[in-house]
Design an enzyme around this catalytic site. Structure first.
Site, PDB file in Angstrom:
ATOM      1  N   HIS A 177      14.978 -14.132  18.484  1.00  0.00           N
ATOM      2  CA  HIS A 177      15.700 -15.402  18.653  1.00  0.00           C
ATOM      3  C   HIS A 177      14.980 -16.602  18.059  1.00  0.00           C
ATOM      4  CE1 HIS A 177      18.509 -14.075  22.204  1.00  0.00           C
ATOM      5  NE2 HIS A 177      18.575 -13.272  21.151  1.00  0.00           N
TER       6      HIS A 177
ATOM      7  N   CYS B 205      -6.861 -17.228  22.604  1.00  0.00           N
ATOM      8  CA  CYS B 205      -7.886 -17.989  23.324  1.00  0.00           C
ATOM      9  C   CYS B 205      -7.873 -17.480  24.771  1.00  0.00           C
ATOM     10  CB  CYS B 205      -7.668 -19.504  23.216  1.00  0.00           C
ATOM     11  SG  CYS B 205      -6.191 -20.148  24.014  1.00  0.00           S
TER      12      CYS B 205
ATOM     13  N   HIS C 151      21.190 -18.507  16.010  1.00  0.00           N
ATOM     14  CA  HIS C 151      19.819 -19.007  16.189  1.00  0.00           C
ATOM     15  C   HIS C 151      19.386 -19.910  15.040  1.00  0.00           C
ATOM     16  CE1 HIS C 151      19.673 -16.391  19.585  1.00  0.00           C
ATOM     17  NE2 HIS C 151      20.013 -15.367  18.815  1.00  0.00           N
TER      18      HIS C 151
ATOM     19  N   ASP D  56     -10.847 -17.795  19.573  1.00  0.00           N
ATOM     20  CA  ASP D  56     -12.030 -18.570  19.956  1.00  0.00           C
ATOM     21  C   ASP D  56     -12.981 -17.622  20.688  1.00  0.00           C
ATOM     22  OD1 ASP D  56     -11.079 -18.317  22.558  1.00  0.00           O
ATOM     23  OD2 ASP D  56     -10.971 -20.466  22.969  1.00  0.00           O
TER      24      ASP D  56
ATOM     25  N   THR E 201      -6.496 -18.524  27.692  1.00  0.00           N
ATOM     26  CA  THR E 201      -5.169 -18.448  28.307  1.00  0.00           C
ATOM     27  C   THR E 201      -4.052 -18.241  27.288  1.00  0.00           C
ATOM     28  OG1 THR E 201      -4.918 -20.826  28.059  1.00  0.00           O
ATOM     29  CG2 THR E 201      -5.811 -20.037  30.174  1.00  0.00           C
TER      30      THR E 201
END
Ligand code: RB5
Length: 151
Positions: free
Chosen positions: A98, A65, A132, A7, A67
């Site tokens: 994982h 973005c 996993h 963004d 954060t």
């Protein structure tokens, strides 16, 4: 191929990562605006990146973005996407080993460890499978139950 998008808050970081991919001759597609535009909101960016990632089995996404939180929330609404918000190299490595993450989410406004090292760790580690697989199967079951629609 690496599918990359950001963004407005992540444009400069996206350009930095693209320079790195280009310098290493890593195949990539920048699927969002090259420069900041009104309305380049993180849910749209997440959807565009994820859609492209799902087109081919060996694709990986990088979604950016401010954060990294917004894109990671939105990416993880898409069936088949396992998006990991990573702020350090260890998280990026484990997201692959994982979680078999197929999208790396990065926050451009955070004090991340060196972002290029985070990208390298994500690209240079491989899913371990084994125990996993059982956990990823449980994630798919959650998708089936809550997301409905086509499987
Ligand atoms: C945009 O200002 C900002 O909210 C966005 O980039 C992101 O940080 C959201 O999670």
């Amino acid at each position: 191929m690496i599918i990359i998008g950001s963004d407005h808050a992540g444009i400069e970081l996206k350009k930095k990562i693209i320079s790195y991919l280009y310098s290493k001759k890593i195949d990539y597609a920048d699927v969002t605006n090259f420069d900041s535009q009104e309305g380049d909101d993180y849910p749209d960016i997440a959807e565009i990146v994820c859609k492209k990632v799902l087109e081919r089995q060996n694709n990986f996404g990088i979604a950016i973005c401010g954060t990294g939180i917004g894109v990671s929330i939105a990416c993880n609404k898409v069936r088949g996407i396992r998006a990991a918000l990573c702020t350090d190299v260890y998280m990026a490595e484990m997201a692959r080993r994982h979680n078999n993450a197929n999208v790396l989410c990065i926050g451009a406004r955070l004090k991340n460890e060196d972002v290029i090292e985070i990208v390298e760790a994500f690209l240079n580690h491989f899913y371990e499978g084994g125990r996993h697989d059982r956990r990823l199967k449980k994630i798919r079951e959650i998708e089936d139950f809550y997301l409905g629609g086509d499987k």
